[in-house]
Design a protein around this motif. Structure first.
Motif, PDB file in Angstrom:
ATOM      1  N   PRO A 221       0.821  -1.224   0.000  1.00  0.00           N
ATOM      2  CA  PRO A 221       0.000   0.000   0.000  1.00  0.00           C
ATOM      3  C   PRO A 221       0.853   1.272   0.000  1.00  0.00           C
ATOM      4  N   GLY A 222       0.508   2.179  -0.912  1.00  0.00           N
ATOM      5  CA  GLY A 222       1.156   3.482  -0.943  1.00  0.00           C
ATOM      6  C   GLY A 222       2.539   3.517  -1.541  1.00  0.00           C
ATOM      7  N   ARG A 223       3.116   2.369  -1.863  1.00  0.00           N
ATOM      8  CA  ARG A 223       4.482   2.338  -2.377  1.00  0.00           C
ATOM      9  C   ARG A 223       4.505   2.616  -3.881  1.00  0.00           C
ATOM     10  N   THR A 224       5.528   3.362  -4.306  1.00  0.00           N
ATOM     11  CA  THR A 224       5.710   3.698  -5.714  1.00  0.00           C
ATOM     12  C   THR A 224       6.729   2.756  -6.341  1.00  0.00           C
ATOM     13  N   HIS A 225       6.972   2.969  -7.636  1.00  0.00           N
ATOM     14  CA  HIS A 225       7.974   2.144  -8.319  1.00  0.00           C
ATOM     15  C   HIS A 225       9.357   2.346  -7.701  1.00  0.00           C
ATOM     16  N   LEU A 226       9.620   3.559  -7.232  1.00  0.00           N
ATOM     17  CA  LEU A 226      10.946   3.877  -6.708  1.00  0.00           C
ATOM     18  C   LEU A 226      11.154   3.401  -5.277  1.00  0.00           C
ATOM     19  N   ASN A 227      10.111   3.437  -4.445  1.00  0.00           N
ATOM     20  CA  ASN A 227      10.359   3.088  -3.045  1.00  0.00           C
ATOM     21  C   ASN A 227       9.798   1.732  -2.610  1.00  0.00           C
ATOM     22  N   ALA A 228       9.231   0.978  -3.532  1.00  0.00           N
ATOM     23  CA  ALA A 228       8.730  -0.355  -3.172  1.00  0.00           C
ATOM     24  C   ALA A 228       9.853  -1.257  -2.663  1.00  0.00           C
ATOM     25  N   LEU A 229      11.048  -1.115  -3.257  1.00  0.00           N
ATOM     26  CA  LEU A 229      12.164  -1.978  -2.892  1.00  0.00           C
ATOM     27  C   LEU A 229      12.590  -1.830  -1.433  1.00  0.00           C
ATOM     28  N   SER A 230      12.374  -0.657  -0.873  1.00  0.00           N
ATOM     29  CA  SER A 230      12.820  -0.431   0.499  1.00  0.00           C
ATOM     30  C   SER A 230      11.834  -0.955   1.539  1.00  0.00           C
ATOM     31  N   ALA A 231      10.684  -1.439   1.094  1.00  0.00           N
ATOM     32  CA  ALA A 231       9.653  -1.898   2.028  1.00  0.00           C
ATOM     33  C   ALA A 231      10.088  -3.182   2.753  1.00  0.00           C
ATOM     34  N   ARG A 232       9.989  -3.160   4.064  1.00  0.00           N
ATOM     35  CA  ARG A 232      10.310  -4.359   4.842  1.00  0.00           C
ATOM     36  C   ARG A 232       9.381  -5.523   4.460  1.00  0.00           C
ATOM     37  N   ALA A 233       8.114  -5.191   4.154  1.00  0.00           N
ATOM     38  CA  ALA A 233       7.156  -6.241   3.804  1.00  0.00           C
ATOM     39  C   ALA A 233       7.557  -6.962   2.525  1.00  0.00           C
ATOM     40  N   PHE A 234       8.174  -6.247   1.577  1.00  0.00           N
ATOM     41  CA  PHE A 234       8.637  -6.868   0.339  1.00  0.00           C
ATOM     42  C   PHE A 234       9.730  -7.880   0.661  1.00  0.00           C
ATOM     43  N   LYS A 235      10.705  -7.469   1.454  1.00  0.00           N
ATOM     44  CA  LYS A 235      11.812  -8.365   1.800  1.00  0.00           C
ATOM     45  C   LYS A 235      11.306  -9.595   2.544  1.00  0.00           C
ATOM     46  N   GLN A 236      10.402  -9.376   3.509  1.00  0.00           N
ATOM     47  CA  GLN A 236       9.916 -10.501   4.296  1.00  0.00           C
ATOM     48  C   GLN A 236       9.106 -11.468   3.443  1.00  0.00           C
ATOM     49  N   ALA A 237       8.307 -10.933   2.522  1.00  0.00           N
ATOM     50  CA  ALA A 237       7.531 -11.809   1.635  1.00  0.00           C
ATOM     51  C   ALA A 237       8.448 -12.654   0.765  1.00  0.00           C
ATOM     52  N   ALA A 238       9.536 -12.036   0.274  1.00  0.00           N
ATOM     53  CA  ALA A 238      10.483 -12.785  -0.550  1.00  0.00           C
ATOM     54  C   ALA A 238      11.202 -13.848   0.279  1.00  0.00           C
ATOM     55  N   LEU A 239      11.621 -13.498   1.485  1.00  0.00           N
ATOM     56  CA  LEU A 239      12.275 -14.467   2.349  1.00  0.00           C
ATOM     57  C   LEU A 239      11.373 -15.655   2.647  1.00  0.00           C
ATOM     58  N   ASP A 240      10.105 -15.375   2.942  1.00  0.00           N
ATOM     59  CA  ASP A 240       9.158 -16.458   3.250  1.00  0.00           C
ATOM     60  C   ASP A 240       8.917 -17.331   2.024  1.00  0.00           C
ATOM     61  N   PHE A 241       8.766 -16.694   0.866  1.00  0.00           N
ATOM     62  CA  PHE A 241       8.463 -17.425  -0.365  1.00  0.00           C
ATOM     63  C   PHE A 241       9.634 -18.312  -0.774  1.00  0.00           C
ATOM     64  N   LEU A 242      10.851 -17.845  -0.526  1.00  0.00           N
ATOM     65  CA  LEU A 242      12.057 -18.574  -0.946  1.00  0.00           C
ATOM     66  C   LEU A 242      12.628 -19.471   0.154  1.00  0.00           C
ATOM     67  N   ALA A 243      11.905 -19.589   1.248  1.00  0.00           N
ATOM     68  CA  ALA A 243      12.419 -20.378   2.386  1.00  0.00           C
ATOM     69  C   ALA A 243      12.581 -21.844   1.998  1.00  0.00           C
TER      70      ALA A 243
END
Length: 243
Positions: A221-243
């Motif tokens: 929510p609220g994240r743009t193309h430029l700042n989506a990468l810095s979202a903690r939720a993005f990192k955590q989702a990737a970590l969980d998905f790749l576990a």
């Protein structure tokens, strides 16, 4: 420490590899670098904290990698083959892969070229419509070569900062021409997670694409193309998905 993988045609692809178990291949987007995209926004550190290694190449035309000037040198298959060369250099048979923006299209091309090398895919900031294909080629060329302002403001917004920072203009132009129209098609059987910013218009339609494929999907929510990468939720989702 920067290392180089060399293609048979002599093109060199710069990359770094941090130690850790089950290393993940990270692929940055257009007019960026591995250091800015993945180290600068905390991804390498986040994965290191759970013991996973990171492989972070600079795509050809970017960073410390070689910068050919022909559009054919930036065909999706060529960009994907560069990644295979990096994996071969590291003697890695199969890895998890994360791409962002144009990098998502490159990792999709990797999955098509060498599906046996890809375990799982995270595709961030990309949707069914490829941005470069929506641009007028003449306007892109005039902006890159002569600085003529295009009618489409996204051309200047995407290319301008990189040109101002001293990027190789001809390499950028060739990359736009070579990647235009590149799809997100991935062979069946490779699990996929799509992640996009809720305020990002570039990946329009990706929720429906993910549903159609039965893939996982996360909107920030609220994240743009430029700042989506810095979202903690993005990192955590990737970590969980790749576990």
């Amino acid at each position: 420490m920067t290392r180089f993988a060399r293609r048979l045609d002599g093109i060199r692809i710069a990359f770094e590899a941090t130690p850790g178990e089950r290393p993940v291949l990270f692929v940055h987007g257009f007019a960026s670098t591995a250091a800015v995209t993945w180290a600068g926004s905390g991804w390498v550190r986040a994965f290191a904290e759970v013991g996973r290694g990171a492989i972070t190449p600079d795509l050809r035309g970017h960073g410390q990698s070689d910068k050919p000037h022909r559009a054919a040198d930036y065909a999706p298959r060529q960009l994907a083959a560069d990644l295979v060369a990096v994996l071969d250099t590291l003697e890695l048979e199969r890895v998890d892969v994360i791409g962002y923006s144009m990098g998502s299209r490159v990792v999709a091309a990797l999955a098509r070229l060498a599906p046996e090398r890809v375990r799982r895919l995270v595709l961030g900031g990309a949707g069914p419509v490829e941005l470069f294909e929506t641009w007028d080629p003449g306007e892109v060329q005039r902006f890159v070569v002569s600085g003529d302002l295009p009618s489409d403001p996204t051309i200047a917004a995407v290319l301008g900062p990189s040109i101002a920072a001293g990027a190789d203009r001809q390499a950028l132009l060739a990359c736009v021409q070579g990647v235009a129209g590149c799809t997100l098609d991935v062979p069946a059987g490779i699990p996929q997670l799509f992640v996009v910013g809720g305020a990002d218009s570039i990946p329009a339609g990706v929720a429906a694409l993910a549903a159609e494929r039965g893939a996982e999907y996360l909107e920030l929510p609220g994240r743009t193309h430029l700042n989506a990468l810095s979202a903690r939720a993005f990192k955590q989702a990737a970590l969980d998905f790749l576990a």
